[in-house]
Design a protein around this motif. Sequence first.
Motif: not given
Length: 76
Positions: A63-65, A68-75
């Motif tokens: 689901a994460e893959e 869209p890139t702008h909605n992915r979790a970012s660390w």
Amino acid sequence: MSKITIQVEKPLLSIKAYAQLVNESEKAISNQIDDGMLPYVQPKPRGKRYINMTALLMLTLQAEEKKPTHNRASWN
């Protein structure tokens, strides 16, 4: 591309254990299984059902893959 290894501590959890983990009722978890929202295994017909934590992890990663890139979790 780097390789990540993830180890699932307990690949199968009882409905009771999973309900406690996510702070939900056992009935709510059973309903989620019945609705196809949670992967499970049932070793014997009409036997006890267990949440398949490995399959749940895989579904979460898939689901994460698909996000869209702008909605992915970012660390970062």
